[in-house]
Design an enzyme around this catalytic site. Sequence first.
Site, PDB file in Angstrom:
ATOM      1  N   HIS A 191       8.041   0.859  -4.382  1.00  0.00           N
ATOM      2  CA  HIS A 191       7.956  -0.182  -3.693  1.00  0.00           C
ATOM      3  C   HIS A 191       8.199  -0.820  -2.570  1.00  0.00           C
ATOM      4  O   HIS A 191       8.396  -0.827  -1.907  1.00  0.00           O
ATOM      5  CB  HIS A 191       8.718  -1.450  -4.322  1.00  0.00           C
ATOM      6  CG  HIS A 191       8.503  -3.280  -4.475  1.00  0.00           C
ATOM      7  ND1 HIS A 191       7.734  -4.246  -5.435  1.00  0.00           N
ATOM      8  CD2 HIS A 191       9.073  -3.934  -3.149  1.00  0.00           C
ATOM      9  CE1 HIS A 191       7.757  -4.859  -5.074  1.00  0.00           C
ATOM     10  NE2 HIS A 191       8.694  -5.400  -3.389  1.00  0.00           N
ATOM     11  N   HIS A 193       6.301  -2.718   1.033  1.00  0.00           N
ATOM     12  CA  HIS A 193       5.710  -3.546   2.160  1.00  0.00           C
ATOM     13  C   HIS A 193       5.594  -3.224   3.004  1.00  0.00           C
ATOM     14  O   HIS A 193       5.624  -1.810   3.342  1.00  0.00           O
ATOM     15  CB  HIS A 193       7.294  -5.446   2.259  1.00  0.00           C
ATOM     16  CG  HIS A 193       7.411  -5.296   0.944  1.00  0.00           C
ATOM     17  ND1 HIS A 193       6.758  -7.046   1.113  1.00  0.00           N
ATOM     18  CD2 HIS A 193       7.851  -5.250  -0.120  1.00  0.00           C
ATOM     19  CE1 HIS A 193       7.272  -7.027  -0.653  1.00  0.00           C
ATOM     20  NE2 HIS A 193       8.244  -6.728  -1.195  1.00  0.00           N
ATOM     21  N   CYS A 224       9.154 -11.548   0.908  1.00  0.00           N
ATOM     22  CA  CYS A 224      10.472 -12.196   0.686  1.00  0.00           C
ATOM     23  C   CYS A 224      11.786 -13.060   1.113  1.00  0.00           C
ATOM     24  O   CYS A 224      11.375 -13.323   2.167  1.00  0.00           O
ATOM     25  CB  CYS A 224      11.865 -10.913   0.775  1.00  0.00           C
ATOM     26  SG  CYS A 224      13.760 -11.239   0.162  1.00  0.00           S
ATOM     27  N   ASN A 233       2.930  -7.381   0.004  1.00  0.00           N
ATOM     28  CA  ASN A 233       3.834  -6.262  -0.429  1.00  0.00           C
ATOM     29  C   ASN A 233       2.266  -5.802   0.114  1.00  0.00           C
ATOM     30  O   ASN A 233       0.758  -5.599   0.425  1.00  0.00           O
ATOM     31  CB  ASN A 233       3.521  -5.860  -1.908  1.00  0.00           C
ATOM     32  CG  ASN A 233       4.189  -6.957  -2.204  1.00  0.00           C
ATOM     33  OD1 ASN A 233       5.695  -6.358  -2.733  1.00  0.00           O
ATOM     34  ND2 ASN A 233       4.929  -8.240  -2.401  1.00  0.00           N
TER      35      ASN A 233
END
Length: 294
Positions: A191, A193, A224, A233
């Site tokens: 995951h 960003h 976030c 993202n």
Amino acid sequence: MSSLPPVVIREVGLRDGLQSIARVLPTAQKVEWIRDAWTAGQREIEVGSFVPPRLLPQLADTAELVAFAKTLPGLFTSVLVPNLKGAERAIEGGADLMLVPLSASHAHSLANLRKTPDDVVQEIARIRAARDAAGSRCLLEVGLRLIKAVLDVGVDRVGLADTVGYADPAMVQELFTQALAVAGERLACGHFHDTRGLGMANVFAAWQLGITRFDACLAGIGGCPHAPGASGNVATEDVAYLFASMGVATGLDFDALIAMRAKVARWLEGETLHGTLWRAGLPKTMRGAPGATA
């Protein structure tokens, strides 16, 4: 045809994307987003998070979205749960997977979950016990630092997340190599960003080590709330193109993805969107390929 294993791109825009945007999308538009993503070939979607509506009103309709997602054949439905209460709602709603965030940072963990990392590990053990007691088949995935600790308390999968976008490809390869030595095949997701423009390079670095499942947000939205400055993202459509350009299948239809992006851009008019494929389009060498599908 490529002999390389296919890559799964989990769409997390409905949770990680929308939680960072103040406006609240109507449930009907979210349902349309899920349906369009499924039509475009996406088979894993994180539809929301079971957090108190007073904290994130953008995600207050998660139970309704889980119920709708379960009507689409072959769709694997994920939700984020911050605690045992959220996990109980995920189990009750029949989600296929619940993701518990576990921060490597003590300060971020307190800001995000109001618990220390060690407290979160204990909460994960309680979530595992509740799931088993309910006879649920919902998978338990954790995104984190304390890999061995959470494996010991019974999680099914581990994902590694660069929430603030500090990582570079060398760091990704070093960390994922270390994590693979501990978690093996249970290290199941990356995951990333794109805060400093290295998101796609980091996806590629993890893929080179054998990771074949990645989170991404349509139009690169997200961030976030507890990591100031962290931008969106990696964009779903750009990740799909990265792998298609190398002959790696994702099962996603580019025309459908770009049409979805245009629709979401209308819904989120005025918000900052990211990504590059929507602007440049597919190269001539790829246009007209069977189905224009990655």
